[in-house]
Design a protein around this motif. Structure first.
Motif, PDB file in Angstrom:
ATOM      1  N   LYS A 139     -11.054  11.367 -14.129  1.00 13.98           N
ATOM      2  CA  LYS A 139     -10.038  10.760 -14.998  1.00 13.98           C
ATOM      3  C   LYS A 139     -10.670  10.025 -16.184  1.00 13.98           C
ATOM      4  O   LYS A 139     -10.134  10.028 -17.284  1.00 13.98           O
ATOM      5  N   GLY A 191      -9.315  -0.538  -9.338  1.00 11.37           N
ATOM      6  CA  GLY A 191      -8.691  -0.290  -8.035  1.00 11.37           C
ATOM      7  C   GLY A 191      -8.721  -1.553  -7.189  1.00 11.37           C
ATOM      8  O   GLY A 191      -9.759  -1.907  -6.643  1.00 11.37           O
ATOM      9  N   GLU A 229     -12.185  11.381  -8.111  1.00  9.49           N
ATOM     10  CA  GLU A 229     -10.911  11.386  -8.849  1.00  9.49           C
ATOM     11  C   GLU A 229     -10.992  10.456 -10.068  1.00  9.49           C
ATOM     12  O   GLU A 229     -10.571  10.816 -11.172  1.00  9.49           O
ATOM     13  N   THR A 286      -8.225  -2.637  -4.242  1.00 12.13           N
ATOM     14  CA  THR A 286      -8.078  -2.176  -2.855  1.00 12.13           C
ATOM     15  C   THR A 286      -8.177  -3.352  -1.879  1.00 12.13           C
ATOM     16  O   THR A 286      -8.710  -4.416  -2.230  1.00 12.13           O
ATOM     17  N   ALA A 287      -7.710  -3.104  -0.673  1.00 13.21           N
ATOM     18  CA  ALA A 287      -7.893  -4.096   0.391  1.00 13.21           C
ATOM     19  C   ALA A 287      -9.400  -4.284   0.602  1.00 13.21           C
ATOM     20  O   ALA A 287      -9.878  -5.388   0.893  1.00 13.21           O
ATOM     21  N   LYS A 288     -10.135  -3.196   0.405  1.00 13.36           N
ATOM     22  CA  LYS A 288     -11.595  -3.262   0.574  1.00 13.36           C
ATOM     23  C   LYS A 288     -12.203  -4.255  -0.422  1.00 13.36           C
ATOM     24  O   LYS A 288     -13.097  -5.019  -0.078  1.00 13.36           O
ATOM     25  N   HIS A 301     -10.745   8.250   2.400  1.00 15.42           N
ATOM     26  CA  HIS A 301     -11.055   6.859   2.766  1.00 15.42           C
ATOM     27  C   HIS A 301     -12.546   6.632   3.022  1.00 15.42           C
ATOM     28  O   HIS A 301     -12.937   5.910   3.945  1.00 15.42           O
ATOM     29  N   ALA A 329     -12.091   1.053  -5.807  1.00 21.62           N
ATOM     30  CA  ALA A 329     -11.615   2.238  -5.070  1.00 21.62           C
ATOM     31  C   ALA A 329     -12.734   3.276  -5.021  1.00 21.62           C
ATOM     32  O   ALA A 329     -12.565   4.417  -5.459  1.00 21.62           O
ATOM     33  N   ASP A 345      -5.047  -1.594 -11.696  1.00 23.36           N
ATOM     34  CA  ASP A 345      -4.552  -0.803 -10.572  1.00 23.36           C
ATOM     35  C   ASP A 345      -3.273  -0.088 -10.998  1.00 23.36           C
ATOM     36  O   ASP A 345      -2.565  -0.535 -11.904  1.00 23.36           O
ATOM     37  N   THR A 346      -2.992   1.015 -10.321  1.00 17.22           N
ATOM     38  CA  THR A 346      -1.809   1.809 -10.675  1.00 17.22           C
ATOM     39  C   THR A 346      -0.600   1.500  -9.787  1.00 17.22           C
ATOM     40  O   THR A 346       0.502   1.957 -10.079  1.00 17.22           O
ATOM     41  N   THR A 347      -0.810   0.747  -8.700  1.00 13.88           N
ATOM     42  CA  THR A 347       0.289   0.497  -7.753  1.00 13.88           C
ATOM     43  C   THR A 347       1.260  -0.543  -8.299  1.00 13.88           C
ATOM     44  O   THR A 347       0.871  -1.700  -8.502  1.00 13.88           O
ATOM     45  N   LYS A 392       1.348  -4.149  -6.947  1.00  7.28           N
ATOM     46  CA  LYS A 392       0.194  -5.061  -7.085  1.00  7.28           C
ATOM     47  C   LYS A 392       0.091  -5.666  -8.484  1.00  7.28           C
ATOM     48  O   LYS A 392      -0.619  -6.655  -8.690  1.00  7.28           O
ATOM     49  N   TYR A 405     -11.321  -5.423   7.189  1.00 11.50           N
ATOM     50  CA  TYR A 405     -10.465  -6.517   6.715  1.00 11.50           C
ATOM     51  C   TYR A 405      -9.451  -6.772   7.813  1.00 11.50           C
ATOM     52  O   TYR A 405      -9.401  -6.002   8.787  1.00 11.50           O
ATOM     53  N   TYR A 444       0.832  -1.216   0.000  1.00 11.19           N
ATOM     54  CA  TYR A 444       0.000   0.000   0.000  1.00 11.19           C
ATOM     55  C   TYR A 444       0.864   1.262   0.000  1.00 11.19           C
ATOM     56  O   TYR A 444       1.765   1.412   0.816  1.00 11.19           O
ATOM     57  N   ASN A 472     -13.813   4.984  -2.759  1.00 13.35           N
ATOM     58  CA  ASN A 472     -13.455   6.164  -1.974  1.00 13.35           C
ATOM     59  C   ASN A 472     -12.752   7.233  -2.818  1.00 13.35           C
ATOM     60  O   ASN A 472     -12.572   8.354  -2.379  1.00 13.35           O
ATOM     61  N   PHE A 473     -12.349   6.862  -4.045  1.00 14.12           N
ATOM     62  CA  PHE A 473     -11.752   7.840  -4.968  1.00 14.12           C
ATOM     63  C   PHE A 473     -12.670   8.082  -6.161  1.00 14.12           C
ATOM     64  O   PHE A 473     -12.204   8.386  -7.261  1.00 14.12           O
TER      65      PHE A 473
END
Ligand code: TYD
Length: 392
Positions: free
Chosen positions: A371, A302, A367, A304-306, A230, A361, A326-328, A331, A198, A59, A363-364
């Motif tokens: 995009k 996304g 954003e 996410t952990a969620k 979040h 995601a 995902d962008t990370t 991951k 989680y 993360y 929560n975003f």
């Protein structure tokens, strides 16, 4: 007394992204409890920090513009309002907050060595250790005391809250300020975002519960702010009770009244929430099954952990959601924990291969919708479960 209210099934470690799908990935029971005395909501199974937060923790706070902006704004506020000589951040992650300060002014604490390395390399003093009394004593010995301690989305991850606050009390100066921010239990219940739970999120705080814990350490909340981050968080501003120079703001009592009005101090509220969660699962599966039966292609947006909680609780596999974008970097090309769904590098052109995107995601949302404006215009639709399952 801890009373059980929700079973989210067997869940893998939410941030344990594997390079190869492994059906036998270890899973843990995710059960939620409400403490009738402290009003604290927590999960039952505590996994040792060393297993969850290691040198491969994926993360990254800096991955979102929203979070970067939020930290920048806060750093300006900290300087203006409190003008601290020395700031300590517990859970400094990749430096999204501390990089807004002078190197001589901040200390980071980040047990995930891969993340601590990022800020170390930039020249920020970073302890790659877990926050505990030993580390607090070490810091106190070196720096005497700290004027401002900040911690975002970290304390909910630490099992022993007594040790956390004892350690903070050890190094915080007499006039010092502690700022913590974490997802708001009230917003979670209102928005039915059960995926805030989680195995890393041992607690989800209400102001009522935070106030109860702080009492044991002679701390008190003197101000708070509701934030959008979040999916609805609260930033608590905390001081020692003995510091009478800072007055307690009305926002604290107002928030507690809102929480009591909603029933966060009553067990029956959580039982009702658990019924809503079961309904949400059924509705989400109905929507996805229906879309798939019509031949639609669905991507997750996304990883996410969620999303791990949702995919595992609702038992959604790659036959329903083909892949996640995902962008990370950490991951990419890995599998969403517990599921055979591969995470691919976000690619805006490849998004057009899909008819629907499940908003992992959520929560975003703003954003992401900004995009994807042009692709939304071309027909891409999103599926969300917040506050109830629907297509947007
Ligand atoms: P986040 O919701 O902060 O975390 P959690 O894992 O705690 O539930 O994670 C957001 C994830 O979504 C992160 O992996 C980055 C990814 N993401 C994208 O891929 N694209 C985006 O435009 C945004 C905003 C996030």
């Amino acid at each position: 007394m801890n009373k059980f209210f929700l079973d989210l099934g067997n869940q893998p470690l939410a941030n344990n992204y594997l390079s190869h799908y492994n059906k036998k990935q270890i899973k843990y029971k995710l059960k939620l409890y409400f403490n009738t005395k402290t009003k604290l909501v927590s999960i039952s199974k505590r996994i040792p920090s060393k297993i969850m937060f290691n040198d491969k923790y994926p993360y990254r706070s800096s991955m979102s513009i929203t979070m970067k902006k939020s930290f920048k704004k806060l750093s300006t506020e900290i300087t203006k309002k409190f003008n601290p000589n020395l700031i300590l951040e517990i859970g400094s992650n990749d430096g999204a907050l501390i990089s807004n300060f002078k190197k001589s002014q901040v200390i980071g604490v980040e047990p995930c060595k891969n993340l601590a390395m990022i800020t170390k390399k930039k020249g920020y003093l970073t302890y790659d250790k877990y926050w505990d009394i030993n580390l607090a004593k070490k810091i106190k010995k070196r720096f005497n005391s700290i004027d401002l301690i900040y911690s975002a989305n970290t304390l909910t991850h630490i099992s022993n809250l007594n040790d956390v606050f004892r350690s903070i009390s050890n190094v915080l100066s007499e006039k010092g300020v502690l700022i913590i921010e974490d997802p708001s239990l009230l917003e979670c219940l209102k928005r039915n975002t059960y995926d805030q739970f989680y195995n890393e999120h041992i607690y989800l705080f209400s102001t009522i519960a935070v106030q109860n814990i702080l009492k044991n350490f002679n701390f008190e909340i003197f101000n708070l702010k509701n934030l959008d981050t979040h999916g609805g968080s609260i930033r608590y501003y905390i001081k020692r009770k003995s510091n009478s120079k800072i007055k307690v703001n009305k926002s604290v009592i107002n928030q507690i009244s809102r929480e009591k009005k909603y029933g966060l101090n009553k067990f029956k509220t959580y039982k009702k929430f658990s019924l809503r969660v079961g309904k949400s699962k059924k509705q989400l599966l109905k929507i996805i099954d229906n879309l798939k039966s019509k031949g639609n292609k669905i991507v997750g947006y996304g990883a996410t952990a969620k999303s791990v909680t949702i995919m595992n609780y609702c038992n959604i596999n790659s036959n329903l959601i083909e892949t996640f974008f995902d962008t990370t970097p950490e991951k990419i090309n890995k599998f969403l924990p517990g599921k055979n769904i591969k995470i691919l590098k976000y690619n805006k052109n490849k998004l057009t291969n899909f008819d629907y995107a499940f908003l992992g995601a959520w929560n975003f949302k703003k954003e992401i919708f900004d995009k994807e404006k042009s692709r939304i215009k071309k027909g891409l639709k999103f599926i969300t479960h917040v506050p109830y399952p629907r297509i947007i």
